[in-house]
Design an enzyme around this catalytic site. Structure first.
Site, PDB file in Angstrom:
ATOM      1  N   GLY A 212       0.803  -1.215   0.000  1.00 32.44           N
ATOM      2  CA  GLY A 212       0.000   0.000   0.000  1.00 32.44           C
ATOM      3  C   GLY A 212       0.834   1.262   0.000  1.00 32.44           C
ATOM      4  O   GLY A 212       1.983   1.291  -0.442  1.00 32.44           O
ATOM      5  N   ASP A 237      -5.529  -7.917  -6.676  1.00 31.33           N
ATOM      6  CA  ASP A 237      -5.110  -7.888  -5.272  1.00 31.33           C
ATOM      7  C   ASP A 237      -3.944  -6.918  -5.130  1.00 31.33           C
ATOM      8  O   ASP A 237      -2.868  -7.136  -5.700  1.00 31.33           O
ATOM      9  CB  ASP A 237      -4.690  -9.285  -4.804  1.00 31.33           C
ATOM     10  CG  ASP A 237      -5.840 -10.266  -4.826  1.00 31.33           C
ATOM     11  OD1 ASP A 237      -6.970  -9.847  -4.498  1.00 31.33           O
ATOM     12  OD2 ASP A 237      -5.614 -11.439  -5.175  1.00 31.33           O
ATOM     13  N   LEU A 238      -4.130  -5.863  -4.389  1.00 31.48           N
ATOM     14  CA  LEU A 238      -3.156  -4.778  -4.314  1.00 31.48           C
ATOM     15  C   LEU A 238      -1.783  -5.276  -3.879  1.00 31.48           C
ATOM     16  O   LEU A 238      -1.644  -5.904  -2.821  1.00 31.48           O
ATOM     17  CB  LEU A 238      -3.651  -3.706  -3.331  1.00 31.48           C
ATOM     18  CG  LEU A 238      -2.724  -2.501  -3.128  1.00 31.48           C
ATOM     19  CD1 LEU A 238      -2.591  -1.710  -4.425  1.00 31.48           C
ATOM     20  CD2 LEU A 238      -3.241  -1.608  -2.002  1.00 31.48           C
ATOM     21  N   ASP A 239      -0.765  -4.995  -4.726  1.00 29.05           N
ATOM     22  CA  ASP A 239       0.634  -5.309  -4.436  1.00 29.05           C
ATOM     23  C   ASP A 239       0.853  -6.789  -4.128  1.00 29.05           C
ATOM     24  O   ASP A 239       1.765  -7.149  -3.374  1.00 29.05           O
ATOM     25  CB  ASP A 239       1.153  -4.459  -3.262  1.00 29.05           C
ATOM     26  CG  ASP A 239       1.147  -2.969  -3.571  1.00 29.05           C
ATOM     27  OD1 ASP A 239       1.274  -2.619  -4.758  1.00 29.05           O
ATOM     28  OD2 ASP A 239       1.006  -2.168  -2.643  1.00 29.05           O
ATOM     29  N   ALA A 240       0.016  -7.657  -4.698  1.00 29.41           N
ATOM     30  CA  ALA A 240       0.117  -9.083  -4.395  1.00 29.41           C
ATOM     31  C   ALA A 240       0.286  -9.937  -5.640  1.00 29.41           C
ATOM     32  O   ALA A 240       0.162 -11.158  -5.574  1.00 29.41           O
ATOM     33  CB  ALA A 240      -1.122  -9.542  -3.618  1.00 29.41           C
TER      34      ALA A 240
END
EC number: 3.5.1.10
Length: 294
Positions: A212, A237-240
């Protein structure tokens, strides 16, 4: 490109079993393929086999479309789950870069392209601020300014409209890579799906730590001794998303957040450049949320 330098690159994955290497190499020998690079990996956790093969294009007596058609039979013979592709290095690789205000990653990529170190055409740079327009145009590359709403006044509709404009600008080039070079906007799920396997992001932290916003502030607060950067594919999926490349640099108790940001920029540039190069050279094979990088 000299004829002897042109390659057909075969990337291939399937459930592991005996005879895969023999089947692929026998096929290439039968069509006269001159293998100049070959790499193999078996993942014992998933039972999946991976390979990347480079073949001299001038050693095969037909074009890449016929090679694909013939190789499809090999793939079918190794199971319905087989995932494969064949790319021709004679086709220039195209990239579109998305930016915000931070310019260090863009400067680095443009410099590598100009020096011939990164063999790709940057078709356009798209920014949600105008400040990187001059450096982009100085390299002879079109710059498109697409402003994004900054508050609640314009709302979700304004952001959706901005992303739709970005999508049209990107898709008209049909790029092999969409590079989020500190773009600082979260792609909506529909764009993540449309650009799956092509959209690369540089995150200014050693994921999965400090996902994030403001990761350097998070790292400083935690008192870490290393900060890093992660180049990964973009997913909903954020930063995943699947990780392509990572690197770190040492920091200590005397470093402020500003010091960490300064040091981290160097790692961000190198990590993104490596990840983009490997992607464009078809060295990254994705299986689930993991990668094999040959």
């Amino acid at each position: 490109m000299h004829a002897s330098d042109r390659r057909y690159v075969i990337t291939f994955g399937c459930p592991d079993r005996t005879g895969i290497v023999a089947r692929v190499s026998s096929f290439l020998a039968e069509v006269g393929g001159w293998i100049v690079e070959a790499a193999y990996h078996t993942d014992p956790d998933t039972g999946w086999f991976f390979t990347r093969q480079e073949v001299r294009a001038d050693s095969i007596p037909f074009d890449v479309e016929e090679l694909r058609a013939r190789f499809a039979g090999v793939a079918r013979s190794l199971g319905s789950e087989t995932d494969w592709r064949i790319d021709d290095t004679g086709e220039r690789r195209r990239a579109v870069i998305l930016v915000s205000k931070e310019g260090h990653c863009l400067y680095d990529l443009l410099g590598r392209v100009a020096a011939g170190e990164l063999d790709a055409d940057v078709c356009a740079v798209i920014g949600n601020h105008e400040n990187l327009g001059d450096i982009t145009r100085a390299h002879g590359i079109p710059f498109h300014h697409v402003p994004f709403p900054t508050g609640d006044v314009e709302g979700a509709e304004g952001k959706a409209a901005a992303f739709e404009q970005v999508r049209k600008l990107v898709d008209e080039h049909d790029p092999h890579a969409v590079v989020l070079a500190r773009f600082m906007q979260v792609l909506p799920p529909e764009l993540c799906a449309a650009w799956a396997g092509r959209a690369l992001n540089i995150h200014h932290s050693f994921l999965p730590s400090f996902v994030g916003a403001r990761p350097y502030h998070q790292a400083h607060k935690r008192g870490v001794k290393l900060v890093g950067a992660t180049c990964h594919y973009v997913t909903a999926d954020l930063d995943a998303g699947p990780i392509i490349e990572q690197d770190v640099i040492r920091v200590d108790h005397g470093d402020s957040v500003r010091d960490m940001v300064r040091k981290g920029r160097d790692i961000e540039k190198v990590t993104l450049a490596r990840g983009l190069r490997w992607h464009l050279e078809n060295r990254v094979l994705v299986h689930g949320n993991r990668t094999v990088v040959f």
